[in-house]
Design a protein around this motif. Structure first.
Motif, PDB file in Angstrom:
ATOM      1  N   PHE A 102       0.831  -1.207   0.000  1.00  0.00           N
ATOM      2  CA  PHE A 102       0.000   0.000   0.000  1.00  0.00           C
ATOM      3  C   PHE A 102       0.867   1.260   0.000  1.00  0.00           C
ATOM      4  N   LEU A 103       1.764   1.330  -0.959  1.00  0.00           N
ATOM      5  CA  LEU A 103       2.647   2.470  -1.121  1.00  0.00           C
ATOM      6  C   LEU A 103       2.390   3.131  -2.467  1.00  0.00           C
ATOM      7  N   SER A 104       2.600   4.427  -2.510  1.00  0.00           N
ATOM      8  CA  SER A 104       2.453   5.185  -3.750  1.00  0.00           C
ATOM      9  C   SER A 104       3.797   5.230  -4.470  1.00  0.00           C
ATOM     10  N   ILE A 105       3.881   4.602  -5.629  1.00  0.00           N
ATOM     11  CA  ILE A 105       5.156   4.568  -6.341  1.00  0.00           C
ATOM     12  C   ILE A 105       5.520   5.942  -6.879  1.00  0.00           C
ATOM     13  N   ARG A 106       4.533   6.755  -7.217  1.00  0.00           N
ATOM     14  CA  ARG A 106       4.854   8.100  -7.707  1.00  0.00           C
ATOM     15  C   ARG A 106       5.438   8.965  -6.601  1.00  0.00           C
ATOM     16  N   THR A 107       4.930   8.819  -5.390  1.00  0.00           N
ATOM     17  CA  THR A 107       5.496   9.575  -4.271  1.00  0.00           C
ATOM     18  C   THR A 107       6.924   9.131  -3.995  1.00  0.00           C
ATOM     19  N   LEU A 108       7.192   7.827  -4.021  1.00  0.00           N
ATOM     20  CA  LEU A 108       8.548   7.335  -3.793  1.00  0.00           C
ATOM     21  C   LEU A 108       9.492   7.798  -4.899  1.00  0.00           C
ATOM     22  N   GLN A 109       9.029   7.802  -6.125  1.00  0.00           N
ATOM     23  CA  GLN A 109       9.860   8.299  -7.221  1.00  0.00           C
ATOM     24  C   GLN A 109      10.147   9.792  -7.060  1.00  0.00           C
ATOM     25  N   GLY A 110       9.143  10.546  -6.620  1.00  0.00           N
ATOM     26  CA  GLY A 110       9.366  11.965  -6.365  1.00  0.00           C
ATOM     27  C   GLY A 110      10.358  12.206  -5.228  1.00  0.00           C
ATOM     28  N   MET A 111      10.290  11.362  -4.188  1.00  0.00           N
ATOM     29  CA  MET A 111      11.273  11.464  -3.104  1.00  0.00           C
ATOM     30  C   MET A 111      12.675  11.200  -3.618  1.00  0.00           C
ATOM     31  N   SER A 112      12.824  10.217  -4.500  1.00  0.00           N
ATOM     32  CA  SER A 112      14.140   9.893  -5.054  1.00  0.00           C
ATOM     33  C   SER A 112      14.709  11.070  -5.844  1.00  0.00           C
ATOM     34  N   GLU A 113      13.876  11.701  -6.653  1.00  0.00           N
ATOM     35  CA  GLU A 113      14.339  12.845  -7.436  1.00  0.00           C
ATOM     36  C   GLU A 113      14.686  14.027  -6.534  1.00  0.00           C
ATOM     37  N   LEU A 114      13.877  14.261  -5.507  1.00  0.00           N
ATOM     38  CA  LEU A 114      14.149  15.371  -4.604  1.00  0.00           C
ATOM     39  C   LEU A 114      15.427  15.133  -3.810  1.00  0.00           C
ATOM     40  N   LYS A 115      15.699  13.888  -3.427  1.00  0.00           N
ATOM     41  CA  LYS A 115      16.948  13.581  -2.724  1.00  0.00           C
ATOM     42  C   LYS A 115      18.158  13.958  -3.573  1.00  0.00           C
ATOM     43  N   ARG A 116      18.139  13.578  -4.821  1.00  0.00           N
ATOM     44  CA  ARG A 116      19.283  13.891  -5.689  1.00  0.00           C
ATOM     45  C   ARG A 116      19.409  15.395  -5.919  1.00  0.00           C
ATOM     46  N   SER A 117      18.286  16.089  -6.007  1.00  0.00           N
ATOM     47  CA  SER A 117      18.343  17.547  -6.170  1.00  0.00           C
ATOM     48  C   SER A 117      18.916  18.218  -4.926  1.00  0.00           C
ATOM     49  N   LEU A 118      18.515  17.751  -3.742  1.00  0.00           N
ATOM     50  CA  LEU A 118      19.071  18.309  -2.513  1.00  0.00           C
ATOM     51  C   LEU A 118      20.554  17.985  -2.377  1.00  0.00           C
ATOM     52  N   LEU A 119      20.950  16.793  -2.805  1.00  0.00           N
ATOM     53  CA  LEU A 119      22.362  16.435  -2.764  1.00  0.00           C
ATOM     54  C   LEU A 119      23.182  17.375  -3.637  1.00  0.00           C
ATOM     55  N   GLU A 120      22.684  17.723  -4.801  1.00  0.00           N
ATOM     56  CA  GLU A 120      23.392  18.662  -5.667  1.00  0.00           C
ATOM     57  C   GLU A 120      23.516  20.030  -4.998  1.00  0.00           C
ATOM     58  N   THR A 121      22.464  20.461  -4.298  1.00  0.00           N
ATOM     59  CA  THR A 121      22.526  21.743  -3.585  1.00  0.00           C
ATOM     60  C   THR A 121      23.561  21.697  -2.475  1.00  0.00           C
ATOM     61  N   LEU A 122      23.612  20.587  -1.732  1.00  0.00           N
ATOM     62  CA  LEU A 122      24.626  20.446  -0.681  1.00  0.00           C
ATOM     63  C   LEU A 122      26.030  20.430  -1.265  1.00  0.00           C
ATOM     64  N   SER A 123      26.178  19.822  -2.426  1.00  0.00           N
ATOM     65  CA  SER A 123      27.488  19.780  -3.072  1.00  0.00           C
ATOM     66  C   SER A 123      27.937  21.174  -3.492  1.00  0.00           C
ATOM     67  N   GLU A 124      27.024  21.967  -4.009  1.00  0.00           N
ATOM     68  CA  GLU A 124      27.365  23.331  -4.406  1.00  0.00           C
ATOM     69  C   GLU A 124      27.716  24.200  -3.205  1.00  0.00           C
ATOM     70  N   ALA A 125      27.084  23.919  -2.058  1.00  0.00           N
ATOM     71  CA  ALA A 125      27.366  24.702  -0.846  1.00  0.00           C
ATOM     72  C   ALA A 125      28.608  24.213  -0.108  1.00  0.00           C
ATOM     73  N   GLY A 126      29.181  23.073  -0.501  1.00  0.00           N
ATOM     74  CA  GLY A 126      30.400  22.579   0.119  1.00  0.00           C
ATOM     75  C   GLY A 126      30.191  21.675   1.306  1.00  0.00           C
ATOM     76  N   PHE A 127      28.974  21.188   1.546  1.00  0.00           N
ATOM     77  CA  PHE A 127      28.728  20.303   2.677  1.00  0.00           C
ATOM     78  C   PHE A 127      29.042  18.845   2.356  1.00  0.00           C
ATOM     79  N   VAL A 128      29.090  18.495   1.089  1.00  0.00           N
ATOM     80  CA  VAL A 128      29.505  17.156   0.658  1.00  0.00           C
ATOM     81  C   VAL A 128      30.497  17.331  -0.480  1.00  0.00           C
ATOM     82  N   GLN A 129      30.921  16.224  -1.080  1.00  0.00           N
ATOM     83  CA  GLN A 129      31.905  16.303  -2.151  1.00  0.00           C
ATOM     84  C   GLN A 129      31.430  17.245  -3.251  1.00  0.00           C
ATOM     85  N   SER A 130      32.352  17.992  -3.791  1.00  0.00           N
ATOM     86  CA  SER A 130      32.014  18.915  -4.867  1.00  0.00           C
ATOM     87  C   SER A 130      31.818  18.159  -6.176  1.00  0.00           C
TER      88      SER A 130
END
Length: 545
Positions: free
Chosen positions: A210-238
């Protein structure tokens, strides 16, 4: 009603039914238009944007409230004041004591650049300080809370869906961390993310649970977008880009995933073949405590019914499903008084009869027929000491071999006197390290903690202490004892700290306190909030709420 009024009788005769819509209600109580969003939602993000753009400097007062008052439909001044107060508690804004002018802190500057709510942004930034596994877990929870819940609850199969959701929560239960809504989402996402991208395994998994696959896919995309933002700010690997991270996660030769943890595990040119171990649930709970504080609820076990003085009564056990549940209270920040709340029926902790910890952090309060907490996570008292509000020692409450620590001037913790100084020093050092971590970044490398060996050692010690802490559920208070004062209004709360004391020892090394392992035996660690005197660990009495 106005929309349908002109269409009546155009097609065929019919019957109009108006459910509770009287003329007085229609003319006086119902608004013609929905209030603007600025008057309906929290204003923390708006205040952050005003400070990030420097608009508050255009007013002589230097306050965001002055800018909000110039809007076409300005919000209530009390709402703006509350938003500023929340951001001050979060550490994003500082207010000058004399002039009252506001300024954005370094943490606030980073939070204003993240496409997240301020609290979730702090969760992500602090998670990045504890390594790749904690960063991945923080990104997952932040993405889940930004989106709608991935758990579905069909009306005809709601009970079955609730059991499956609870099954995900039980997979990360351990020690002081009981069933958690945040960890249930984390466990469900991890299992879904391990399945191969090709084929229908992921779709079948979502249908079964009973899970929404579209919501999980959206979470996956948002995670990668946030990771890119953290990388640009210098909190993770550039140099991390969302598209490249996703392509690596879909590689047929590698492990199926969203690619975030694999990208974080890379060090320089050396690619890791397998992702690191997942983040411990107790550390996730501690990071949630740092982000959501002071949204803390205090739990109290129900008092067993006692017979009357002159009539003997036989206490019969209540039938299954009718047992009395723990009572929860939150603190009214304006009146500084406890308010009774309940866990939302949709939470995995709704049916809990015992508590793994006397404290819970919650995402929001919802007022319907009653005041409910949504998205709750039990947090160990040690997490409040290390990641909660301001920490101070209350010398007036010291008694015998026990000392009292006060978190945010309202949560009182009774600890052995030998642990008071190490805890205060560990909290001071941890605050310094995290303040350095969110400082100005160079944009290329992860400066700060990784270049400070003592800071890295302290963070590792904090994780070990959180893992060692045993279950700290509040015990049912005994029958009322007269003429005995207790530490807390919500008394009868205690937990064993034998392993905790064994893991703390104060050693002065070049003026700093290091947290090392040492032998020894400890007393109980009683916990509570409110007024009163401290009692010995392992004992408790009924208090007032």
């Amino acid at each position: 009603a106005r929309q349908r009024r002109g269409r009546a009788g155009r097609v065929a005769p019919g019957l109009a039914v108006h459910l509770g819509l009287t003329r007085y209600r229609h003319d006086s109580l119902i608004e013609d238009h929905q209030p603007p969003e600025v008057r309906r939602v929290p204003l923390e993000q708006l205040v952050l944007r005003i400070h990030a753009a420097g608009l508050h400097l255009r007013d002589p007062t230097g306050k965001a409230a002055a800018i909000c008052s110039r809007l076409l439909e300005p919000p209530e001044p009390a709402s703006v004041e509350k938003a500023v107060e929340q951001l001050v508690r979060l550490g994003a804004i500082q207010v000058e004591s004399g002039s009252g002018r506001e300024r954005l802190t370094t943490l606030g500057e980073h939070l204003s650049n993240l496409p997240l709510e301020a609290r979730l942004g702090k969760l992500v930034l602090f998670g990045a300080a504890f390594g790749p596994a904690a960063t991945d877990a923080a990104l997952t929870i932040a993405a889940a809370l930004t989106s709608r819940s991935p758990f579905l609850a069909p009306l005809e199969r709601r009970e079955e869906a609730g059991k499956l959701k609870r099954a995900f929560a039980d997979k990360l239960v351990g020690g002081p961390v009981g069933p958690s809504d945040h960890l249930a989402v984390l466990a469900a996402y991890r299992e879904w993310d391990k399945l191969p991208h090709q084929g229908g395994d992921r779709m079948d998994f979502c249908r079964t649970n009973f899970l929404s696959i579209r919501t999980l896919q959206g979470m996956s995309e948002l995670k990668r977008s946030l990771l890119e933002t953290l990388s640009e700010a210098g909190f993770v690997q550039s140099g991390l880009r969302a598209r490249e991270v996703g392509r690596r996660g879909r590689s047929p030769t590698g492990t199926a995933s969203d690619g975030v943890l694999l990208a974080l595990a890379d060090v320089g040119d050396k690619l890791s073949k397998a992702p690191p171990e997942p983040c411990p649930p107790v550390l996730v709970a501690a990071l949630l405590c740092a982000a959501l504080f002071p949204q803390v609820a205090t739990g109290r076990m129900p008092v067993a019914n006692k017979p009357k003085k002159h009539k003997a009564q036989v206490q019969e056990p209540k039938p299954a499903g009718q047992e009395e549940k723990p009572k929860f209270f939150v603190r009214d920040l304006e009146r500084l008084k406890p308010i009774k709340v309940k866990i939302h029926p949709g939470s995995v902790s709704f049916q809990e009869l015992m508590l793994s910890s006397p404290y819970m952090v919650y995402q929001e309060l919802v007022s319907t027929t009653q005041l409910y907490m949504r998205d709750v996570t039990p947090v160990p008292p040690l997490a409040l000491v290390l990641f909660g509000g301001s920490l101070a020692a209350d010398t007036s409450g010291d008694r015998g071999g026990d000392a009292v620590l006060v978190v945010d001037d309202w949560i009182k913790l009774s600890v052995p006197a030998s642990l008071k100084s190490p805890l205060l020093e560990a909290r001071r050092r941890l605050d310094e390290i995290l303040a350095t971590w969110v400082g100005v970044r160079d944009g290329l490398t992860c400066s700060g903690i990784k270049h400070d060996q003592s800071g890295s050692d302290l963070l590792n010690a904090v994780v070990q202490l959180l893992n060692m802490q045993q279950q700290c559920a509040p015990k049912p208070p005994p029958q009322q004892e007269k003429k005995k004062k207790r530490l807390a209004d919500f008394s009868g709360v205690q937990f064993s700290c034998k392993k905790f004391r064994q893991s703390l020892n104060s050693e002065n090394v070049h003026g700093q306190t290091s947290i090392t392992a040492a032998g020894g035996r400890g007393r109980g660690f009683s916990v509570g909030c409110g007024r009163g005197n401290s009692g010995r660990g392992g004992r408790g009495g009924r208090g007032r709420s």
